[in-house]
Write an enzyme that holds these catalytic residues in place. Structure first.
Site, PDB file in Angstrom:
ATOM      1  N   ALA A  10      26.641  56.180 -58.234  1.00  0.00           N
ATOM      2  CA  ALA A  10      27.595  55.567 -57.175  1.00  0.00           C
ATOM      3  C   ALA A  10      26.858  54.706 -56.226  1.00  0.00           C
ATOM      4  O   ALA A  10      27.682  54.137 -55.277  1.00  0.00           O
ATOM      5  CB  ALA A  10      28.068  56.909 -56.219  1.00  0.00           C
ATOM      6  N   ARG A  15      20.128  46.493 -51.995  1.00  0.00           N
ATOM      7  CA  ARG A  15      19.079  45.647 -52.072  1.00  0.00           C
ATOM      8  C   ARG A  15      18.886  44.771 -53.230  1.00  0.00           C
ATOM      9  O   ARG A  15      18.043  43.862 -53.393  1.00  0.00           O
ATOM     10  CB  ARG A  15      17.687  46.586 -52.401  1.00  0.00           C
ATOM     11  CG  ARG A  15      17.363  47.436 -51.045  1.00  0.00           C
ATOM     12  CD  ARG A  15      16.487  48.577 -51.292  1.00  0.00           C
ATOM     13  NE  ARG A  15      17.263  49.550 -51.920  1.00  0.00           N
ATOM     14  CZ  ARG A  15      16.657  50.697 -52.294  1.00  0.00           C
ATOM     15  NH1 ARG A  15      15.338  51.098 -52.115  1.00  0.00           N
ATOM     16  NH2 ARG A  15      17.482  51.904 -52.685  1.00  0.00           N
ATOM     17  N   ARG A 330      31.739  24.171 -78.756  1.00  0.00           N
ATOM     18  CA  ARG A 330      32.584  25.052 -77.940  1.00  0.00           C
ATOM     19  C   ARG A 330      33.346  25.935 -78.682  1.00  0.00           C
ATOM     20  O   ARG A 330      33.465  25.948 -79.962  1.00  0.00           O
ATOM     21  CB  ARG A 330      33.282  23.847 -76.862  1.00  0.00           C
ATOM     22  CG  ARG A 330      32.543  23.488 -75.808  1.00  0.00           C
ATOM     23  CD  ARG A 330      33.193  22.092 -75.235  1.00  0.00           C
ATOM     24  NE  ARG A 330      34.558  22.609 -74.743  1.00  0.00           N
ATOM     25  CZ  ARG A 330      35.244  21.561 -74.488  1.00  0.00           C
ATOM     26  NH1 ARG A 330      35.190  20.541 -74.834  1.00  0.00           N
ATOM     27  NH2 ARG A 330      36.396  22.150 -73.907  1.00  0.00           N
ATOM     28  N   LYS A 348      34.940  21.171 -80.239  1.00  0.00           N
ATOM     29  CA  LYS A 348      35.806  22.280 -79.925  1.00  0.00           C
ATOM     30  C   LYS A 348      37.131  22.671 -80.774  1.00  0.00           C
ATOM     31  O   LYS A 348      37.633  21.813 -81.144  1.00  0.00           O
ATOM     32  CB  LYS A 348      36.259  22.442 -78.297  1.00  0.00           C
ATOM     33  CG  LYS A 348      37.233  21.498 -77.935  1.00  0.00           C
ATOM     34  CD  LYS A 348      38.339  22.184 -77.195  1.00  0.00           C
ATOM     35  CE  LYS A 348      39.632  21.458 -77.303  1.00  0.00           C
ATOM     36  NZ  LYS A 348      40.730  21.914 -76.490  1.00  0.00           N
TER      37      LYS A 348
HETATM   38  C1  UD1 Z   1      15.472  57.807 -55.368  1.00  0.00           C
HETATM   39  C2  UD1 Z   1      14.749  59.078 -54.974  1.00  0.00           C
HETATM   40  C3  UD1 Z   1      13.220  58.752 -55.160  1.00  0.00           C
HETATM   41  C4  UD1 Z   1      12.994  58.132 -56.415  1.00  0.00           C
HETATM   42  C5  UD1 Z   1      13.768  56.958 -56.832  1.00  0.00           C
HETATM   43  C6  UD1 Z   1      13.309  56.373 -58.079  1.00  0.00           C
HETATM   44  C7  UD1 Z   1      16.176  60.248 -53.441  1.00  0.00           C
HETATM   45  C8  UD1 Z   1      16.553  60.612 -52.105  1.00  0.00           C
HETATM   46  N1  UD1 Z   1      15.196  59.228 -53.779  1.00  0.00           N
HETATM   47  O1  UD1 Z   1      15.512  56.729 -54.540  1.00  0.00           O
HETATM   48  O2  UD1 Z   1      12.676  59.859 -54.644  1.00  0.00           O
HETATM   49  O3  UD1 Z   1      11.307  57.642 -56.280  1.00  0.00           O
HETATM   50  O4  UD1 Z   1      14.915  57.428 -56.543  1.00  0.00           O
HETATM   51  O5  UD1 Z   1      14.027  55.189 -58.491  1.00  0.00           O
HETATM   52  O6  UD1 Z   1      16.708  60.683 -54.327  1.00  0.00           O
HETATM   53  N2  UD1 Z   1      23.290  57.420 -55.846  1.00  0.00           N
HETATM   54  C9  UD1 Z   1      24.549  58.137 -55.577  1.00  0.00           C
HETATM   55  N3  UD1 Z   1      25.155  58.330 -54.526  1.00  0.00           N
HETATM   56  C10 UD1 Z   1      24.538  58.306 -53.347  1.00  0.00           C
HETATM   57  C11 UD1 Z   1      23.371  57.621 -53.477  1.00  0.00           C
HETATM   58  C12 UD1 Z   1      22.535  57.289 -54.544  1.00  0.00           C
HETATM   59  O7  UD1 Z   1      25.069  58.190 -56.885  1.00  0.00           O
HETATM   60  O8  UD1 Z   1      25.109  58.508 -52.439  1.00  0.00           O
HETATM   61  C13 UD1 Z   1      22.506  57.193 -57.220  1.00  0.00           C
HETATM   62  C14 UD1 Z   1      22.339  55.557 -56.979  1.00  0.00           C
HETATM   63  O9  UD1 Z   1      23.346  54.799 -57.775  1.00  0.00           O
HETATM   64  C15 UD1 Z   1      20.901  55.484 -57.984  1.00  0.00           C
HETATM   65  C16 UD1 Z   1      20.453  56.838 -57.759  1.00  0.00           C
HETATM   66  O10 UD1 Z   1      21.322  57.594 -57.147  1.00  0.00           O
HETATM   67  O11 UD1 Z   1      21.381  55.516 -59.320  1.00  0.00           O
HETATM   68  C17 UD1 Z   1      19.323  56.756 -56.653  1.00  0.00           C
HETATM   69  O12 UD1 Z   1      19.678  56.501 -55.775  1.00  0.00           O
HETATM   70  P1  UD1 Z   1      18.651  55.038 -54.996  1.00  0.00           P
HETATM   71  O13 UD1 Z   1      19.269  54.467 -53.858  1.00  0.00           O
HETATM   72  O14 UD1 Z   1      18.442  53.992 -56.196  1.00  0.00           O
HETATM   73  O15 UD1 Z   1      17.557  55.854 -54.419  1.00  0.00           O
HETATM   74  P2  UD1 Z   1      16.024  55.507 -54.493  1.00  0.00           P
HETATM   75  O16 UD1 Z   1      15.870  54.767 -52.934  1.00  0.00           O
HETATM   76  O17 UD1 Z   1      15.555  54.445 -55.443  1.00  0.00           O
HETATM   77 CA    CA Z   2      16.648  53.630 -57.139  1.00  0.00          CA
END
Ligand code: UD1
Ligand code: CA
Length: 460
Positions: A10, A15, A330, A348
């Protein structure tokens, strides 16, 4: 045991500095979501559910049959996402595997070892961790002796905790019932104001439930949050793909400069030179030589074809055909067996029959060329009258003279010729020569006359 997989998909991917949802960012020819689901598929889980949020409509549309989804809105963190995913799993699932969508290097073997370790140990939670050279941005694994006691996020960590190089990958196996209970009591009093899935690890450890650990390497552990990490993932995936191809007999002069997408098939005995891009639904037949500098999308390249310095899209290239250098093929081009599209040639929506050649400086659009014909340098099929496109038909064994303009619709019969420099507006019958140009005029003494005129102009 019945395994349910929850894919955390989600997240916004802020970033990555892009409007596209993170799950749909592409690397090595597949979306992050695609790579993740591919690594999960061989586990044979009872159910897989993706938690989608940012770009939910597009992400949901990309899910294959058999993968369920649930919507997270608003995005309150990984703990909240895991809770929603759990609610969506069938009641008979007793073991939950959590997989984030941003780990395209994660292998099925590693996922399997997390599940197996989890079952063998009987622990409530098993964590996939890695020691990595630059842990910046990741949650760090806190240990007391050997025992894992928690995970601390970068933003919440002390300077000393930030020196820990063992990180949480975000892949976990949990006892479903225990995870459900733990998630219900999460708080969001942290740097990001989110519900952290990572906090359940501390809860379990503090309650005297040992947390199991599986360690993977730095390559698999990569989580893609930034465009730099996306590029790093691409480089690692390419290394994997190219290694596999070379093991299967595909020769590469410089594998660091060969870009073959997942899903492309390359036969043994093919030779790939630097700066070759093979993308989409592309296949390359045995003995073909491709590159240097060739960009190919959705194209079938026949056996023993030779292709150099070219851009090729949705084309069929026959056995032993020659393309390049500096050629643009093409969509809708069908280059027959042993045919040639040479330098500065664009084609093409056209068929070039077996053994026919378009060797130099030509545009062929909306044309059907038979077998064994030769298209002279500088020929253009003038296919567009400003309103509509029209077709040009050229038979077998035809010789089109250099710099012929073929004003379509027009048909050139078998064995016919056109004279160089002709503008052909009428059909040419089989075996005929069509020539269309004004008789040559000669002006004797022209140079002298010109010189005299210049001298007179200077006097006045
Ligand atoms: C997360 C972990 C961190 C770990 C890292 C590894 C947490 C709080 N932190 O951080 O410990 O080292 O992954 O890559 O879990 N997502 C949702 N819903 C949300 C927020 C995120 O589905 O509300 C999903 C994102 O799409 C992603 C995953 O959860 O696939 C991780 O979220 P992300 O924001 O990437 O977490 P990190 O800051 O990388
Ligand atoms: Ca991540």
């Amino acid at each position: 045991m019945k395994i349910g997989v929850v894919v955390l998909a989600a997240g916004k991917g802020a970033r990555l500095r892009s409007d596209a949802p993170k799950a749909l960012h592409t690397v090595a020819g597949r979306t992050l979501l695609g790579w993740t689901l591919d690594s999960i598929a061989p586990l044979g889980a009872t159910a897989t559910v993706a938690v989608v949020g940012d770009g939910a409509e597009a992400v949901t549309a990309a899910l294959p049959d058999g993968v369920g989804h649930t919507i997270q809105d608003p995005l309150l963190g990984t703990g909240d996402a895991a809770r929603l995913g759990l609610e969506h799993l069938p009641p008979d699932v007793d073991t939950v595997l959590i997989v984030p969508v941003d780990m395209p290097l994660l292998s099925s073997d590693t996922l399997r070892s997390v599940v197996d370790t989890h079952h063998r140990s009987g622990n409530v939670a098993t964590l996939l961790v890695a020691a990595i050279s630059d842990p910046t941005g990741y949650g760090r694994v806190l240990r007391d002796g050997d025992a894992v006691v928690g995970i601390i996020e970068e933003g919440d960590a002390s300077d000393e905790q930030r020196t820990i190089d063992e990180i949480n990958t975000s892949v976990y196996a949990f006892d479903r019932a225990r995870l459900t209970t733990a998630l219900a009591s999460l708080e969001n009093d942290n740097a990001q104001g989110e519900y952290y899935l990572t906090d359940v690890i501390h809860q379990f450890a503090a309650g005297d439930d040992p947390v199991g650990v599986v360690t993977t390497d730095e390559v698999e552990a990569l989580g893609v949050n930034t465009l730099s990490q996306l590029a790093a993932a691409g480089a690692s995936l390419r290394r994997r793909i190219n290694k596999r191809l070379m093991d299967d007999g595909v020769a590469m002069v410089d594998p660091d400069r060969v870009y073959v997408d997942a899903g492309v098939t390359v036969a043994a005995g093919v030779r790939l030179y630097p700066d070759v891009y093979l993308q989409g639904e592309t296949s390359v037949g045995a003995g073909a030589e491709v590159g240097p500098s060739v960009h190919v999308t959705d194209t079938s390249i026949g056996e023993l074809a030779t292709i150099r310095f070219a851009v090729i899209d949705r084309t069929v290239i026959g056995k032993g055909a020659i393309v390049g250098p500096f050629t643009h093929l093409r969509p809708g081009t069908d280059l027959g067996e042993g045919a040639k599209a040479g330098e500065f040639v664009g084609i093409k929506n056209s068929t070039i029959g077996k053994g026919s050649k378009v060797p130099h400086l030509s545009y062929v659009g909306d044309a059907d060329i038979g077998e064994g014909s030769n298209i002279g340098a500088g020929t253009v099929t003038v296919n567009y009258d400003g309103f509509e496109k029209h077709r040009t038909k050229i038979g077998d064994r035809v010789r089109i003279g250099s710099d012929t303009m073929l004003i379509a619709p027009v048909e050139i019969g078998d064995d016919a010729f056109t004279g160089a420099g002709s503008v052909i507006t009428e059909d040419v019958p089989p075996g005929a020569l069509a020539i269309e140009r004004s008789p040559q005029v000669e002006v004797p003494g022209y140079a002298e006359r010109r010189k005299r005129r210049a001298a007179q102009d200077g006097d006045s």
